[in-house]
Design an enzyme around this catalytic site. Structure first.
Site, PDB file in Angstrom:
ATOM      1  N   THR A  66       0.824  -1.210   0.000  1.00 46.99           N
ATOM      2  CA  THR A  66       0.000   0.000   0.000  1.00 46.99           C
ATOM      3  C   THR A  66       0.861   1.265   0.000  1.00 46.99           C
ATOM      4  O   THR A  66       1.985   1.250   0.519  1.00 46.99           O
ATOM      5  CB  THR A  66      -0.889  -0.010   1.259  1.00 46.99           C
ATOM      6  OG1 THR A  66      -1.491   1.266   1.429  1.00 46.99           O
ATOM      7  CG2 THR A  66      -0.094  -0.302   2.536  1.00 46.99           C
ATOM      8  N   ASP A  67       0.289   2.352  -0.505  1.00 47.89           N
ATOM      9  CA  ASP A  67       0.996   3.643  -0.450  1.00 47.89           C
ATOM     10  C   ASP A  67       1.081   4.172   0.980  1.00 47.89           C
ATOM     11  O   ASP A  67       1.848   5.100   1.247  1.00 47.89           O
ATOM     12  CB  ASP A  67       0.327   4.670  -1.367  1.00 47.89           C
ATOM     13  CG  ASP A  67      -1.138   4.938  -1.058  1.00 47.89           C
ATOM     14  OD1 ASP A  67      -1.696   4.327  -0.132  1.00 47.89           O
ATOM     15  OD2 ASP A  67      -1.744   5.788  -1.775  1.00 47.89           O
ATOM     16  N   GLU A  68       0.293   3.603   1.895  1.00 48.90           N
ATOM     17  CA  GLU A  68       0.288   4.115   3.273  1.00 48.90           C
ATOM     18  C   GLU A  68       1.616   3.898   3.988  1.00 48.90           C
ATOM     19  O   GLU A  68       1.855   4.508   5.033  1.00 48.90           O
ATOM     20  CB  GLU A  68      -0.820   3.442   4.083  1.00 48.90           C
ATOM     21  CG  GLU A  68      -2.187   3.802   3.600  1.00 48.90           C
ATOM     22  CD  GLU A  68      -3.275   3.409   4.579  1.00 48.90           C
ATOM     23  OE1 GLU A  68      -2.963   3.140   5.757  1.00 48.90           O
ATOM     24  OE2 GLU A  68      -4.423   3.364   4.157  1.00 48.90           O
ATOM     25  N   TYR A  84      -2.034  -0.681  11.099  1.00 47.95           N
ATOM     26  CA  TYR A  84      -2.167  -1.339   9.785  1.00 47.95           C
ATOM     27  C   TYR A  84      -0.972  -1.013   8.895  1.00 47.95           C
ATOM     28  O   TYR A  84      -0.266  -1.912   8.407  1.00 47.95           O
ATOM     29  CB  TYR A  84      -3.471  -0.929   9.093  1.00 47.95           C
ATOM     30  CG  TYR A  84      -3.452  -1.195   7.605  1.00 47.95           C
ATOM     31  CD1 TYR A  84      -3.444  -2.498   7.111  1.00 47.95           C
ATOM     32  CD2 TYR A  84      -3.391  -0.141   6.678  1.00 47.95           C
ATOM     33  CE1 TYR A  84      -3.398  -2.752   5.738  1.00 47.95           C
ATOM     34  CE2 TYR A  84      -3.338  -0.389   5.314  1.00 47.95           C
ATOM     35  CZ  TYR A  84      -3.344  -1.690   4.850  1.00 47.95           C
ATOM     36  OH  TYR A  84      -3.280  -1.934   3.489  1.00 47.95           O
ATOM     37  N   LYS A 138       2.155  -3.337   7.341  1.00 49.49           N
ATOM     38  CA  LYS A 138       2.403  -3.488   5.901  1.00 49.49           C
ATOM     39  C   LYS A 138       3.845  -3.059   5.581  1.00 49.49           C
ATOM     40  O   LYS A 138       4.527  -3.702   4.778  1.00 49.49           O
ATOM     41  CB  LYS A 138       1.411  -2.662   5.077  1.00 49.49           C
ATOM     42  CG  LYS A 138      -0.012  -3.170   5.090  1.00 49.49           C
ATOM     43  CD  LYS A 138      -0.188  -4.557   4.510  1.00 49.49           C
ATOM     44  CE  LYS A 138       0.056  -4.635   3.020  1.00 49.49           C
ATOM     45  NZ  LYS A 138      -0.285  -5.987   2.477  1.00 49.49           N
TER      46      LYS A 138
HETATM   47  P1  NAD Z   1      -9.738  -7.295   2.328  1.00 52.50           P
HETATM   48  O1  NAD Z   1      -9.772  -7.043   3.785  1.00 52.50           O
HETATM   49  O2  NAD Z   1     -10.955  -6.981   1.508  1.00 52.50           O
HETATM   50  O3  NAD Z   1      -9.366  -8.816   2.046  1.00 52.50           O
HETATM   51  C1  NAD Z   1      -8.383  -9.495   2.765  1.00 52.50           C
HETATM   52  C2  NAD Z   1      -8.543 -10.973   2.480  1.00 52.50           C
HETATM   53  O4  NAD Z   1      -7.487 -11.666   3.168  1.00 52.50           O
HETATM   54  C3  NAD Z   1      -9.873 -11.560   2.999  1.00 52.50           C
HETATM   55  O5  NAD Z   1     -10.428 -12.426   2.040  1.00 52.50           O
HETATM   56  C4  NAD Z   1      -9.455 -12.314   4.254  1.00 52.50           C
HETATM   57  O6  NAD Z   1     -10.297 -13.420   4.537  1.00 52.50           O
HETATM   58  C5  NAD Z   1      -8.046 -12.756   3.867  1.00 52.50           C
HETATM   59  N1  NAD Z   1      -7.201 -13.030   5.046  1.00 52.50           N
HETATM   60  C6  NAD Z   1      -7.028 -12.234   6.133  1.00 52.50           C
HETATM   61  N2  NAD Z   1      -6.186 -12.820   7.015  1.00 52.50           N
HETATM   62  C7  NAD Z   1      -5.802 -13.994   6.444  1.00 52.50           C
HETATM   63  C8  NAD Z   1      -4.932 -15.041   6.847  1.00 52.50           C
HETATM   64  N3  NAD Z   1      -4.284 -14.997   8.023  1.00 52.50           N
HETATM   65  N4  NAD Z   1      -4.762 -16.087   6.026  1.00 52.50           N
HETATM   66  C9  NAD Z   1      -5.428 -16.156   4.829  1.00 52.50           C
HETATM   67  N5  NAD Z   1      -6.266 -15.210   4.410  1.00 52.50           N
HETATM   68  C10 NAD Z   1      -6.457 -14.132   5.203  1.00 52.50           C
HETATM   69  O7  NAD Z   1      -8.483  -6.489   1.802  1.00 52.50           O
HETATM   70  P2  NAD Z   1      -8.249  -5.725   0.408  1.00 52.50           P
HETATM   71  O8  NAD Z   1      -8.745  -4.344   0.541  1.00 52.50           O
HETATM   72  O9  NAD Z   1      -8.719  -6.596  -0.698  1.00 52.50           O
HETATM   73  O10 NAD Z   1      -6.654  -5.666   0.395  1.00 52.50           O
HETATM   74  C11 NAD Z   1      -5.901  -6.740  -0.165  1.00 52.50           C
HETATM   75  C12 NAD Z   1      -4.435  -6.375  -0.142  1.00 52.50           C
HETATM   76  O11 NAD Z   1      -4.222  -5.182  -0.876  1.00 52.50           O
HETATM   77  C13 NAD Z   1      -3.890  -6.104   1.263  1.00 52.50           C
HETATM   78  O12 NAD Z   1      -2.589  -6.640   1.329  1.00 52.50           O
HETATM   79  C14 NAD Z   1      -3.860  -4.586   1.353  1.00 52.50           C
HETATM   80  O13 NAD Z   1      -2.846  -4.172   2.239  1.00 52.50           O
HETATM   81  C15 NAD Z   1      -3.545  -4.225  -0.079  1.00 52.50           C
HETATM   82  N6  NAD Z   1      -3.998  -2.908  -0.528  1.00 52.50           N
HETATM   83  C16 NAD Z   1      -5.298  -2.538  -0.367  1.00 52.50           C
HETATM   84  C17 NAD Z   1      -5.728  -1.318  -0.900  1.00 52.50           C
HETATM   85  C18 NAD Z   1      -7.183  -0.883  -0.794  1.00 52.50           C
HETATM   86  O14 NAD Z   1      -7.512   0.222  -1.230  1.00 52.50           O
HETATM   87  N7  NAD Z   1      -8.092  -1.693  -0.285  1.00 52.50           N
HETATM   88  C19 NAD Z   1      -4.816  -0.481  -1.551  1.00 52.50           C
HETATM   89  C20 NAD Z   1      -3.473  -0.885  -1.645  1.00 52.50           C
HETATM   90  C21 NAD Z   1      -3.085  -2.109  -1.156  1.00 52.50           C
HETATM   91  O1  DAU Z   2      -4.133   3.878   0.426  1.00 55.22           O
HETATM   92  C1  DAU Z   2      -4.341   2.505   0.377  1.00 55.22           C
HETATM   93  C2  DAU Z   2      -5.173   2.069   1.570  1.00 55.22           C
HETATM   94  O2  DAU Z   2      -6.511   2.509   1.303  1.00 55.22           O
HETATM   95  C3  DAU Z   2      -5.149   0.564   1.799  1.00 55.22           C
HETATM   96  O3  DAU Z   2      -3.855   0.186   2.167  1.00 55.22           O
HETATM   97  C4  DAU Z   2      -6.128   0.143   2.892  1.00 55.22           C
HETATM   98  O4  DAU Z   2      -6.172  -1.274   2.991  1.00 55.22           O
HETATM   99  C5  DAU Z   2      -7.511   0.654   2.514  1.00 55.22           C
HETATM  100  O5  DAU Z   2      -8.452   0.350   3.525  1.00 55.22           O
HETATM  101  C6  DAU Z   2      -7.458   2.158   2.280  1.00 55.22           C
HETATM  102  O6  DAU Z   2      -7.169   2.849   3.530  1.00 55.22           O
HETATM  103  P1  DAU Z   2      -7.957   4.179   3.956  1.00 55.22           P
HETATM  104  O7  DAU Z   2      -7.855   4.307   5.416  1.00 55.22           O
HETATM  105  O8  DAU Z   2      -7.553   5.319   3.094  1.00 55.22           O
HETATM  106  O9  DAU Z   2      -9.448   3.712   3.487  1.00 55.22           O
HETATM  107  P2  DAU Z   2     -10.890   3.871   4.166  1.00 55.22           P
HETATM  108  O10 DAU Z   2     -11.860   3.348   3.162  1.00 55.22           O
HETATM  109  O11 DAU Z   2     -10.933   3.292   5.521  1.00 55.22           O
HETATM  110  O12 DAU Z   2     -11.049   5.458   4.287  1.00 55.22           O
HETATM  111  C7  DAU Z   2     -10.875   6.315   3.165  1.00 55.22           C
HETATM  112  C8  DAU Z   2     -10.965   7.754   3.682  1.00 55.22           C
HETATM  113  O13 DAU Z   2     -12.309   8.019   4.098  1.00 55.22           O
HETATM  114  C9  DAU Z   2     -10.108   8.038   4.896  1.00 55.22           C
HETATM  115  O14 DAU Z   2      -9.638   9.373   4.809  1.00 55.22           O
HETATM  116  C10 DAU Z   2     -11.075   7.905   6.071  1.00 55.22           C
HETATM  117  C11 DAU Z   2     -12.379   8.393   5.476  1.00 55.22           C
HETATM  118  N1  DAU Z   2     -13.630   7.806   6.009  1.00 55.22           N
HETATM  119  C12 DAU Z   2     -13.717   6.450   6.122  1.00 55.22           C
HETATM  120  C13 DAU Z   2     -14.908   5.864   6.543  1.00 55.22           C
HETATM  121  C14 DAU Z   2     -15.033   4.369   6.689  1.00 55.22           C
HETATM  122  C15 DAU Z   2     -14.704   8.643   6.287  1.00 55.22           C
HETATM  123  O15 DAU Z   2     -14.625   9.879   6.147  1.00 55.22           O
HETATM  124  N2  DAU Z   2     -15.879   8.064   6.677  1.00 55.22           N
HETATM  125  C16 DAU Z   2     -16.025   6.725   6.829  1.00 55.22           C
HETATM  126  O16 DAU Z   2     -17.126   6.267   7.189  1.00 55.22           O
END
Ligand code: NAD
Ligand code: DAU
Length: 347
Positions: free
Chosen positions: A136-138, A163, A167
């Site tokens: 992630t960019d975080e 989190y 990562k």
């Molecule tokens: P998500 O929470 O939707 O999915 C995570 C999946 O991993 C689920 O299916 C869960 O059951 C599985 N999981 C969790 N713990 C596990 C374990 N111990 N063993 C096996 N499976 C397990 O997450 P996501 O948003 O799809 O993110 C997926 C990946 O992408 C993560 O590594 C996250 O850091 C990265 N990522 C997410 C975003 C975003 O915007 N959501 C952006 C950049 C990177």
């Molecule tokens: O940047 C990549 C990351 O993006 C991933 O690594 C994470 O897995 C993914 O969850 C996401 O993280 P954020 O914290 O940015 O996503 P989230 O959807 O939780 O929140 C997006 C923005 O919206 C953040 O600034 C918090 C805000 N927010 C979130 C919720 C749930 C609100 O304002 N209201 C809300 O109800």
């Protein structure tokens, strides 16, 4: 078992390979599995623990002869060893992914994101298996709203939350396993994804499903925080490109120039659904809330030739809203419990 006669490879061209996709029942992992089945002839084995965030229904309708599902934990070393031995490449999505949850209880984040990644790396090391780590960019922390800079592959790590720090730790493990043990790995750090199959705890699906249920969207704080949005299918295409053409040991940033403030996104959701743009509530802010993320993905675009297909965020968001309208049975079972959790925290 690996198919007879197949050998380990360090780069994947367009011929058929067996991919082990961890976290393939989650949001981005399931989008990747759909993408791989649609755009290649590869076979996919999903390893997923089916935590609250995993949903087998996200893989419904995919062909049985192309997809195997294994219910298990990435920290289960014997299981991971067997599955890694059978794969040509591991694509590692599994993680605890939600910042808010990591503030409530960091422990599962350490277990899965750190120990789980370590377990997979050790298996990849034993079997010489190509490894791609999804991150992630975080890990880079945050930027000021008026800073002209964006994150690049050389930005120093400075994570803010449990989190993002787990990562960051997992990324550093991958780098060390490449350098010290010669593991054939690449890393990608992507910005915020949106699209189908995202859990209703996350920002965009939470607000869409709130409006669909006649509830008001909830903005943390003033709503000025900026995220850099990319459609999950563009992320999947980028990962496939890195698997096929990426250089071992390299990190690639993935982003689609999609910076928007949270308030802008909420207003777009409301107006797309025929509501007044200001029909939202401000709720208490997230502790340590990162202000702004922004990705410079020039390296991926220049070196590997990837570019996003979903250039128009409004159109991608409208399609995502339509998906949540059409798929209430997919999200409704989690909605009440998720909102009850937020309500208890004043969010
Ligand atoms: P998500 O929470 O939707 O999915 C995570 C999946 O991993 C689920 O299916 C869960 O059951 C599985 N999981 C969790 N713990 C596990 C374990 N111990 N063993 C096996 N499976 C397990 O997450 P996501 O948003 O799809 O993110 C997926 C990946 O992408 C993560 O590594 C996250 O850091 C990265 N990522 C997410 C975003 C975003 O915007 N959501 C952006 C950049 C990177
Ligand atoms: O940047 C990549 C990351 O993006 C991933 O690594 C994470 O897995 C993914 O969850 C996401 O993280 P954020 O914290 O940015 O996503 P989230 O959807 O939780 O929140 C997006 C923005 O919206 C953040 O600034 C918090 C805000 N927010 C979130 C919720 C749930 C609100 O304002 N209201 C809300 O109800």
């Amino acid at each position: 078992m690996r198919p007879p006669g197949s050998t380990k490879r360090t780069s994947l061209d367009s011929s058929v390979v067996r991919l082990l996709v961890t976290g393939g029942a989650g949001f981005i992992g399931s989008n990747f599995v759909h993408h791989v089945i649609a755009h290649t002839d590869h076979h996919v084995t999903v390893l997923d623990k089916l935590t609250y965030a995993g949903n087998r229904a996200s893989l419904a309708g995919l062909p049985d002869d192309r997809l195997s599902f294994v219910h298990g934990d990435i920290a289960d070393a014997p299981l991971v060893d067997r599955l890694t031995a059978e794969a040509h490449a591991v694509v590692h999505y599994a993680a605890e992914s939600h910042n808010d949850n990591s503030l409530d209880d960091p422990r599962p984040f350490v277990d899965t994101n750190i120990i789980g990644t370590y377990t997979l790396l050790e298996a990849a090391r034993r079997h010489g298996t190509r490894f791609h780590h999804i991150s992630t960019d975080e890990v880079y922390g945050d930027l000021e709203l008026d800073d002209p800079a964006r994150f690049t592959e050389t930005t120093p790590y400075n994570p803010s939350s449990p989190y993002s720090s787990t990562k960051a730790g997992s990324d550093l493990l991958v780098r060390a396993w490449v350098r010290s043990f010669g593991v054939q790995a690449t890393i990608s750090n992507c910005s915020n994804n949106y699209g189908p199959y995202q859990h209703v705890e996350k920002f965009i699906p939470r607000q869409i499903t709130n409006v669909l249920r006649g509830q008001r969207p909830k903005l943390y704080g003033a709503g000025l925080n900026v995220r850099d949005w990319i459609h999950a299918d563009d992320h999947s295409a980028a990962v496939l490109t890195i698997l096929e053409k990426g250089r071992i040991g390299e990190t690639y940033l993935i982003g689609a120039d999609g910076e928007k403030s949270n308030r802008e996104v909420v207003e777009l959701i409301l107006t797309t659904l025929g509501q007044p743009a200001d029909a939202y509530d401000h709720v208490s802010d997230r502790a340590g809330h990162d202000l702004r993320y922004a990705i410079d993905s020039s390296k991926l675009r220049t070196d590997l030739g990837w570019k996003p297909q979903f250039g128009d965020f409004e159109a991608g968001l409208a399609a995502t809203i339509q998906w949540y309208r059409d798929n209430e049975p997919w999200w409704a079972p989690q909605k009440d419990a998720t909102e009850a959790q937020y309500r208890a925290k004043g969010q």
